[in-house]
Design an enzyme around this catalytic site. Structure first.
Site: not given
Ligand code: F6R
Length: 612
Positions: A2, A27, A76, A102-103, A484, A488, A491, A507, A607
């Protein structure tokens, strides 16, 4: 996950809070709210489910609430569904205390039961309302908000960044932090709190980062800090070295596209500043090249895309250093009784530096005696501060939820670290070393060249944006890069997608390939190009529609089998994923655009994941 912002000064608080929340919306964005102490000494709370605009419209851009002190939150959801009632701020039953949080408060059920036994009632399902009510409970006993907060902090367990207003103390508000980021911003005749500096960068670059256990009382002209022992302390000021434009879209339709385009520059900043006379120089590293000789095993720990960087790292570091490297998901590592000891080097990778699982894994490894070297983007973040050593990726603020430039800078830094250690261990020849450095120095130019010509990728996106399921296949570094690319796509476009090591297809997964299934075949890893080709033929034989990615030299060969081919400039083999990932990011972006998705704020995501 959040976002929190708080303000006290002589200007109207509500518009400033809304503006801060807008910058924090990445966030968490399922509801938002603000609380302001009005000029007639009432706490006015306004909150609404949905995006910030709903709240903004409800309060006429903030104009309908007068008052010069307030707190705000963008949520969030963790406890309780996203709705108006569960949105923050939460007000105590007597209307005297408002809290944003937050938390997660782990013992909130027990505390709630206690308060119910004392006659308190609750409106929401949140742990945060328990904090507001508990502060009110102690405030009723002692008549001092700070003392009441100290008493509450002694009772609550879990993680928190808190912003607290008390109706009887309208000249200041209180902030507290444990295991969730919070900083103080110093303005001219005003002061701020924020969970992330982007919320307040427009107003100030002069900040202090709160440490775990610390509490601050913030008024317009003073900030008084207390340590975990409740003693007054002074704190150092830090200057943020980027400005507000870095956190704005600058003409791009989305932050994600802007951040994809910023990658060459981000790599220059991160890598070039650490190369002098064609040698890697880590001035910011305490861990010496000599110390690497005593390391028996390297662990790379991270989540999500940062973990994917680690998967590339495992291939590259083992290849360069000839030492065992394990790459671990932080959320698994912390509970697997890991075989980490004082001969282990643990490389922690995190853009935000606040990911709770990564942080917990770091602490686990540290407790077992390992040396912690982290690769982090956010200066002063929790992971950075708890590590023995930090290498910062200088990607600048990353706002889009889906990471791009942070991924790329993490990748180059990890490759450079591998080369640096390999050199210290005598495992690379001078020619190899020079070649890799030369290729690192060319990387941003090659990336720029790719970013200038993206018509092919837009075209492929328009061909395939209606797919329901996509497979990314590749071997070795292509497999790691495919993880990756697949993340991308799923998500931001919500298309189901899987990344598979090509050799593993037969397999089991190959049973999912049917007529028209899109398979993105990654064939940039030159040593296994022929093997990649045979997997392409295998999936084509089952009806797959193949889109292939390969290096310029192999395009002609690939085209003998596949019609749709994306060409990637060639670089040193170990660096190839740094270039190969770019078209995959762009493909995901344009597919999501054509599907009308909310690219910068994909559903259900946030984020920075500061809950388990
Ligand atoms: C995907 C993405 C997430 C972060 C993950 C770790 O696009 O951004 O998978 O990579 O949540 O976040 P950090 O790097 O901030 O620890």
């Amino acid at each position: 996950m959040c976002g929190i912002v708080g303000f006290v000064g002589s200007e109207q608080a509500a518009p400033i809070l809304l503006d801060g929340l807008e910058r924090l919306e990445y966030r968490g964005y399922d509801s938002a709210g603000i609380a302001v102490i009005s000029d007639d000494k009432k706490i006015i709370v306004k909150k609404a489910k949905g995006r910030l605009n709903v709240l903004r419209d409800m309060i006429n851009g903030g104009k309908s609430i007068a008052g010069t002190i307030g707190i705000g939150h963008t949520r969030w959801a963790t406890h309780g569904e996203p709705n108006d009632i569960n949105a923050h701020p939460h007000l105590s039953g007597d209307g005297k205390i408002a809290v944003v949080h937050n938390g997660i408060i782990e013992n909130y059920v027990e505390l709630r039961d206690f308060l119910i036994s004392q006659g308190y009632t609750f409106k929401s399902e949140t742990d945060t309302e328990v904090v507001a009510q508990l502060i009110a409970f102690y405030y009723a006993e002692c008549g001092n908000a700070l003392e009441a907060v100290f008493r509450v902090l002694r009772r609550i367990e879990g993680a928190y960044a808190l912003g607290i207003l008390c109706i009887d103390e309208p000249e200041h508000f209180i902030a507290a932090r444990k295991d969730a980021p919070l900083l103080i911003g110093y303005g001219e005749g005003c002061n701020f709190i924020a969970s992330d500096v982007t919320a307040i960068i427009k107003h100030t670059r002069d900040v202090s980062y709160m440490e775990d256990g610390e509490v601050a009382v913030i008024s317009a002209d003073k900030v008084q800090f207390y340590n975990a022992m409740e003693q007054p302390i002074e704190k150092a000021h830090n200057t943020i070295d980027w400005d507000v434009s870095a956190a704005e879209k600058g003409g791009y339709a989305h932050f994600m596209l802007k951040e994809i385009m910023e990658q060459p520059e981000a790599i220059r900043k991160t890598a070039f500043s650490r190369i002098r006379d064609n040698r890697i120089v880590f001035e910011d590293l305490k861990f010496t090249a000599e110390q690497i000789k005593d390391v028996s095993r390297i662990f790379i720990i991270a989540c999500g895309s940062s973990y994917h960087v680690g998967v590339v790292g495992k291939y590259n570091l083992e290849r360069l250093m000839r030492k065992p490297v394990e790459v671990c998901l932080a959320s698994e590592f912390r509970y697997c009784d890991p075989l980490v000891d004082d001969k282990s080097l643990v490389i922690v990778i995190s853009q935000s530096g606040e990911t709770l699982d990564t942080m917990a894994a770091l602490r686990e490894a540290k407790a077992r005696g390992a040396y912690i070297l982290s690769i982090v983007n956010v200066v002063g973040s929790s992971i950075a501060r708890e590590s023995d050593d930090v290498l910062y990726t200088w990607a600048g603020p990353e706002i889009a939820v889906a990471t791009t430039k942070a991924y790329s800078t993490q990748l180059i830094l990890l490759d450079m670290l591998g080369l640096y250690f390999a050199d210290a261990l005598g495992k690379v020849s001078k020619d190899q070393y020079d070649d890799i450095i030369e290729q690192i120095l060319c990387l941003p130019d090659k990336m720029e060249q790719m970013l200038e010509d993206i018509e092919d990728i837009k075209h492929f996106a328009s061909n395939y944006f209606n797919q329901n399921s996509v497979f990314f296949i590749g071997r070795n570094l292509d497999y790691a890069m495919g993880l990756e690319g697949s993340l991308k796509l799923k998500e931001i476009s919500y298309i189901h997608s899987e990344a598979y090591a090509s050799g593993e297809l037969k397999h089991g997964t190959i049973s999912l390939i049917e007529d028209g299934t899109l398979v993105i075949a990654l064939g940039t890893y030159e040593p296994l190009f022929d093997k990649a080709m045979s997997n392409v033929v295998e999936v084509q034989a089952r009806g797959a529609d193949v889109l292939a990615l390969t290096i310029e030299n192999n395009v002609a060969e690939m085209k003998k089998t596949v019609e749709n081919v994306i060409s990637v400039p060639e670089t040193h083999t170990i660096l190839q994923p740094s270039l190969g990932v770019v078209p995959l990011q762009l493909f995901a972006y344009y597919v999501a655009l054509l599907r009308g998705c909310d690219i910068d704020k994909p559903r259900n995501l946030a984020k920075s994941v500061t809950v388990e």
